[in-house]
Design a protein around this motif. Sequence first.
Motif, PDB file in Angstrom:
ATOM      1  N   GLY A 322      52.053  79.728  21.910  1.00 13.52           N
ATOM      2  CA  GLY A 322      53.273  79.238  21.647  1.00 13.52           C
ATOM      3  C   GLY A 322      54.414  78.959  22.454  1.00 13.52           C
ATOM      4  O   GLY A 322      55.147  78.531  22.494  1.00 13.52           O
ATOM      5  N   PHE A 323      54.033  78.841  23.698  1.00 14.77           N
ATOM      6  CA  PHE A 323      54.452  78.968  24.978  1.00 14.77           C
ATOM      7  C   PHE A 323      54.400  77.668  25.607  1.00 14.77           C
ATOM      8  O   PHE A 323      55.125  77.180  26.680  1.00 14.77           O
ATOM      9  N   PHE A 324      53.989  77.003  24.989  1.00  9.32           N
ATOM     10  CA  PHE A 324      53.747  75.336  25.750  1.00  9.32           C
ATOM     11  C   PHE A 324      55.159  74.715  25.899  1.00  9.32           C
ATOM     12  O   PHE A 324      54.847  73.768  27.296  1.00  9.32           O
ATOM     13  N   PRO A 325      56.380  74.865  25.556  1.00  8.58           N
ATOM     14  CA  PRO A 325      57.617  74.146  26.241  1.00  8.58           C
ATOM     15  C   PRO A 325      57.810  74.676  27.419  1.00  8.58           C
ATOM     16  O   PRO A 325      58.331  74.040  28.670  1.00  8.58           O
ATOM     17  N   LEU A 326      57.370  76.370  27.673  1.00 10.31           N
ATOM     18  CA  LEU A 326      57.354  76.622  28.605  1.00 10.31           C
ATOM     19  C   LEU A 326      56.470  76.476  30.069  1.00 10.31           C
ATOM     20  O   LEU A 326      57.279  76.006  31.334  1.00 10.31           O
ATOM     21  N   PHE A 327      55.001  76.171  29.410  1.00 12.35           N
ATOM     22  CA  PHE A 327      53.776  75.749  30.585  1.00 12.35           C
ATOM     23  C   PHE A 327      54.569  74.524  31.031  1.00 12.35           C
ATOM     24  O   PHE A 327      54.737  73.874  32.182  1.00 12.35           O
ATOM     25  N   GLY A 328      55.433  73.725  30.094  1.00 18.55           N
ATOM     26  CA  GLY A 328      55.357  72.266  30.355  1.00 18.55           C
ATOM     27  C   GLY A 328      56.932  71.968  31.251  1.00 18.55           C
ATOM     28  O   GLY A 328      57.160  71.544  32.132  1.00 18.55           O
ATOM     29  N   THR A 329      57.873  72.977  31.113  1.00 15.64           N
ATOM     30  CA  THR A 329      58.891  72.931  32.069  1.00 15.64           C
ATOM     31  C   THR A 329      58.553  73.305  33.191  1.00 15.64           C
ATOM     32  O   THR A 329      58.771  72.743  34.235  1.00 15.64           O
ATOM     33  N   ILE A 330      57.769  74.708  33.001  1.00 24.96           N
ATOM     34  CA  ILE A 330      56.755  75.087  35.127  1.00 24.96           C
ATOM     35  C   ILE A 330      56.172  73.997  35.327  1.00 24.96           C
ATOM     36  O   ILE A 330      56.558  73.109  36.684  1.00 24.96           O
ATOM     37  N   GLY A 331      55.416  72.762  34.899  1.00 25.47           N
ATOM     38  CA  GLY A 331      55.260  71.915  35.189  1.00 25.47           C
ATOM     39  C   GLY A 331      55.616  70.724  35.686  1.00 25.47           C
ATOM     40  O   GLY A 331      55.549  70.286  36.740  1.00 25.47           O
TER      41      GLY A 331
END
Length: 413
Positions: A322-331
């Motif tokens: 459920g951490f995709f918003p975080l991973f997208g932000t890092i990208g």
Amino acid sequence: MNISPELLRRKKMVILGCGILMYFLTSMSKVLIPATIFNELQALGLNARHISATGAAFMYAYAASQLLAGIYADRYGGVRILLIGGSLFTLGTISFPLTGYFPLMLCCRVLTGFGAGTVFLGVAKLLNDLFSAKFSLALGIILVLGYFGPTTGTVPMKLLIGLINWKNAMMFPGLLSLAALLIVVLLMRGTIKPVRAGQTLAPLFTMIRNFNMWMLCLGVSVIFGIYYGISSQFGAKSLEDFCKVSPERAAFIIMILTVIVAVNNLVVNFLLKLCGNRRKVVALLGAWLCAAGCLLAVYAFRSTPGLPLVVTAYVLIAFPAGFFPLFGTIGKELCPPEHTALAVAMVNFWCFVDIAVFQNITGWVLQHDSIPGETVFPPYAYSNMFFCLLILALAGCALNIFYPETRPENCEK
């Protein structure tokens, strides 16, 4: 055609509503096949490799659509993209249960997957047109709604299968999508923009040369590859085979996992605050939780059958999914501001590539360790499968070490 701004906005709002319904259905399709009908597909004579391929084909096609979306999103406009994606998704979904021929089933899943990814793009473009000032908030709400699609693909679809048989049940999402698509067709006049001049591939080549993006994409995509194997492929089947639970109870447990993932799209922001907004710390935490879940699953399937132990392993794996918003932000923060959309699309692309590849791997392992003539896989088949996934999860943990911390004060202005 001359159309007033007020009428145009109303039309687009209705079209957006239809797009959100289609996006919900496409999210449900990610886990619907093969997980919900694994036993039914076995009854057709398909082995584990064939069944896994039906899921992998969807994911490969979805991944491809995301990459193309990041490059060409601005050229065609939201309504046109939604029409293309909705048509492909509807055709593939309705056609799949009508054929018992494996190559045609794969083709249907490719159509469904490519259409699903394109529908998401169409919805995102419409959101940008209608809510440009609050795009991030609007997209976040739609993503959370979409994550409950897989929840509907578990227990409710199992109940529907019991009522109207699996072929009719598998056609139902396609028929709903067709109804939404027809409404879009009726309202599309005056809402379709002219095609804009084509973009070059220069941003993509820039992304390919970005070492930090490679480490991020390959590191975090492992989490999604492993989680979606559980939710969309072998999770319910393993609970039935090993823990001897009923199909309905197994589907309910998988539904709980999908709820955890959906909720964690919001919880991850709370974790970031606890960690002083250190993005990399939370990303590493997620990677290690996934690896811990795989290690526990290896042990669980080598021990006396026990439902709590297996479920705990699956929860550990589901939590960071459920951490995709975080991973997208890092990208986004690892790339120049003008490449934001492509950066998020690239992370999403590699997530779905890993989902597809891991489904192929797990299908091969299960088939290799299966007992000829049996539809129940032995415990060691699942244990060996999770041992392979553990190695991949540890590799993901290692890759996550190599990109820099990206909290705002560390990013270039």
